[in-house]
Design a protein around this motif. Structure first.
Motif, PDB file in Angstrom:
ATOM      1  N   LEU A 214       0.857  -1.281  -0.096  1.00 12.73           N
ATOM      2  CA  LEU A 214      -0.080  -0.057   0.035  1.00 12.73           C
ATOM      3  C   LEU A 214       0.770   1.265   0.006  1.00 12.73           C
ATOM      4  O   LEU A 214       0.215   2.318  -0.412  1.00 12.73           O
ATOM      5  N   ILE A 215       1.975   1.202   0.457  1.00 15.21           N
ATOM      6  CA  ILE A 215       3.013   2.263   0.440  1.00 15.21           C
ATOM      7  C   ILE A 215       3.759   2.445  -0.990  1.00 15.21           C
ATOM      8  O   ILE A 215       3.653   3.669  -1.227  1.00 15.21           O
ATOM      9  N   GLU A 273      -3.889   6.691   6.625  1.00 16.35           N
ATOM     10  CA  GLU A 273      -4.533   6.437   8.053  1.00 16.35           C
ATOM     11  C   GLU A 273      -5.728   7.687   7.955  1.00 16.35           C
ATOM     12  O   GLU A 273      -6.741   7.208   8.557  1.00 16.35           O
ATOM     13  N   ALA A 274      -5.290   8.810   7.437  1.00 15.71           N
ATOM     14  CA  ALA A 274      -6.504   9.655   7.624  1.00 15.71           C
ATOM     15  C   ALA A 274      -7.583   9.302   6.510  1.00 15.71           C
ATOM     16  O   ALA A 274      -8.868   9.549   7.022  1.00 15.71           O
ATOM     17  N   VAL A 275      -7.248   8.831   5.430  1.00 11.50           N
ATOM     18  CA  VAL A 275      -8.257   8.213   4.593  1.00 11.50           C
ATOM     19  C   VAL A 275      -8.858   6.944   5.132  1.00 11.50           C
ATOM     20  O   VAL A 275     -10.337   7.046   4.844  1.00 11.50           O
ATOM     21  N   CYS A 276      -8.246   6.203   5.786  1.00  6.85           N
ATOM     22  CA  CYS A 276      -8.870   4.964   6.478  1.00  6.85           C
ATOM     23  C   CYS A 276      -9.819   5.546   7.420  1.00  6.85           C
ATOM     24  O   CYS A 276     -10.984   4.933   7.646  1.00  6.85           O
ATOM     25  N   ASP A 328     -10.254   7.991  -3.266  1.00  6.34           N
ATOM     26  CA  ASP A 328      -9.675   8.994  -2.555  1.00  6.34           C
ATOM     27  C   ASP A 328      -8.184   8.782  -2.372  1.00  6.34           C
ATOM     28  O   ASP A 328      -7.204   9.946  -2.591  1.00  6.34           O
ATOM     29  N   LEU A 329      -7.618   7.564  -2.251  1.00 13.07           N
ATOM     30  CA  LEU A 329      -6.281   7.377  -2.120  1.00 13.07           C
ATOM     31  C   LEU A 329      -5.822   7.778  -3.458  1.00 13.07           C
ATOM     32  O   LEU A 329      -4.553   8.417  -3.698  1.00 13.07           O
ATOM     33  N   ARG A 330      -6.421   7.336  -4.435  1.00 11.67           N
ATOM     34  CA  ARG A 330      -5.812   7.986  -5.886  1.00 11.67           C
ATOM     35  C   ARG A 330      -5.763   9.400  -6.204  1.00 11.67           C
ATOM     36  O   ARG A 330      -4.798   9.907  -6.557  1.00 11.67           O
ATOM     37  N   GLN A 331      -6.628   9.962  -5.540  1.00 10.07           N
ATOM     38  CA  GLN A 331      -6.936  11.588  -5.984  1.00 10.07           C
ATOM     39  C   GLN A 331      -6.007  12.203  -5.184  1.00 10.07           C
ATOM     40  O   GLN A 331      -5.391  13.211  -5.350  1.00 10.07           O
ATOM     41  N   ASP A 336      -0.587   4.410  -6.435  1.00 11.98           N
ATOM     42  CA  ASP A 336      -0.452   4.636  -8.187  1.00 11.98           C
ATOM     43  C   ASP A 336      -1.834   4.596  -8.603  1.00 11.98           C
ATOM     44  O   ASP A 336      -2.515   3.740  -8.471  1.00 11.98           O
ATOM     45  N   ALA A 337      -2.033   5.527  -9.820  1.00 11.64           N
ATOM     46  CA  ALA A 337      -3.490   5.451 -10.454  1.00 11.64           C
ATOM     47  C   ALA A 337      -3.663   4.184 -11.179  1.00 11.64           C
ATOM     48  O   ALA A 337      -4.728   3.828 -11.697  1.00 11.64           O
TER      49      ALA A 337
END
Length: 340
Positions: A214-215, A273-276, A328-331, A336-337
């Motif tokens: 995920l990193i 973590e904020a998105v989580c 949200d992670l992508r944006q 990686d997109a």
């Protein structure tokens, strides 16, 4: 296992893997001397949770992990599980028997390792593994740690590649041709290993131990497209990046790639973590499910040293994660997109 945990085919092989496997590194006393009753309970917990893919190596505890895997798995019907181990090292009586202390492992057995990727080395490692396991059939055999961080120098890596090309690969091909193993793989710790391997060898799969998490999704540039072209499967190891994706960034010393995490890694994980938190998604579940979303990936293996950890790894598949979380992670540029 959860309903979305049907077995997956490993590349072009006929091998079907449960999407969660048990990795053998911690069973070699990586962090502590494990109590044998605790080890047995962990294997029972993994089995009861539905895990049927078990990966170990002679290197893990210098043979101790294989001994423990063998004790647990010999009690099970052989057709009910898939077992993989590795070649590249053989193990021998040390010169100084009384004072031997091998590197890396907190505990483990008192045997001295030798790197050997020749025909004789491959066969000796394979036979030593069968004896330690007490199991006469190994399903998958992997080329282990053929990279600079483990071998020690680029010159030694080049020499070992030559040994594999000249004779070691023939041993692996013979084992597969005669049905002793069902697939040949290679462990990958750093970017660049997959292209080098595929230039030389017709591999069935790779066990990617760190580069795809995920990193970091570096293999999407070259490695995974090459695998896709050739029908080569992937197993993911270290889905928690050796610690930080399990503990989060807030612990006193979060670990990434087996060393204390750099400030930029800590900050990136904090943002993840904020998105989580915004989507009520556990970080561990995101880490596990992210790698399994890639179509090349047949299984993700993580070490466990308690029954609860083994059961938790399987339960992470059942956590509902909304599509908006990945968007949200992508944006925010956190994955990686191109990642599935």
């Amino acid at each position: 296992m959860p309903g979305n945990a049907a077995p997956r085919r490993l590349g072009k092989t006929s091998v079907m893997l449960t999407p969660v496997g048990l990795g053998g590194g911690p069973m070699g006393d990586m962090f502590e001397n494990l109590d044998e009753d605790k080890v047995r309970a962990t294997f029972r917990g993994a089995w009861d949770a539905g895990i049927r893919y078990f990966d170990t190596s002679p290197w893990y505890g210098r043979g101790l992990s294989e001994l423990r895997f063998g004790e647990a798995l010999r009690q099970r019907p052989r057709s009910d599980f898939i077992l993989s181990t590795k070649i590249g090292r053989t193990f021998h009586r040390p010169k100084d028997v009384d004072n031997f202390k091998g590197p890396f492992w907190y505990g483990g057995l008192s045997f001295q390792e030798r790197f050997d990727y020749t025909y004789d080395g491959v066969m000796r490692a394979y036979e030593q593994s069968q004896m330690r396991l007490g199991i006469n059939r190994i399903d998958l055999l992997l080329i282990h740690d053929l990279d600079v961080p483990h071998v020690g120098s680029a010159d030694l890596v080049a020499q070992h590649f030559l040994d594999l090309e000249r004779s070691g690969w023939r041993a692996l091909e013979m084992l597969k041709h005669y049905g002793e193993i069902q697939g040949i793989g290679a462990g990958v710790n750093v970017l660049g290993t997959i292209p080098e391997m595929l230039k030389r060898f017709d591999l069935d799969f790779f066990l990617v131990a760190m580069p795809y998490t995920l990193i970091d999704q570096g293999p999407l540039d070259l490695e995974f497209p090459l695998c896709e072209e050739r029908g080569v499967g992937v197993v993911i190891g270290s889905p928690f990046a050796s610690g930080i994706l399990a503990t989060g960034a807030g612990v006193p010393t979060p670990y990434y790639r087996y060393t204390p995490a750099a400030p930029e890694i800590i900050e990136k994980v904090r943002r993840i973590e904020a998105v989580c938190a915004a989507h009520n998604v556990p970080l561990k579940a995101a880490a596990f499910q992210f790698v399994l979303r890639h179509p090349l990936v047949a299984s993700v293996i993580s070490g466990a040293v308690t029954p609860e950890q083994a059961a938790e790894n399987v339960s992470l598949l059942g956590v509902a994660i909304p599509d908006a979380f990945w968007s949200d992670l992508r944006q925010q540029g956190l994955i990686d997109a191109r990642a599935p």
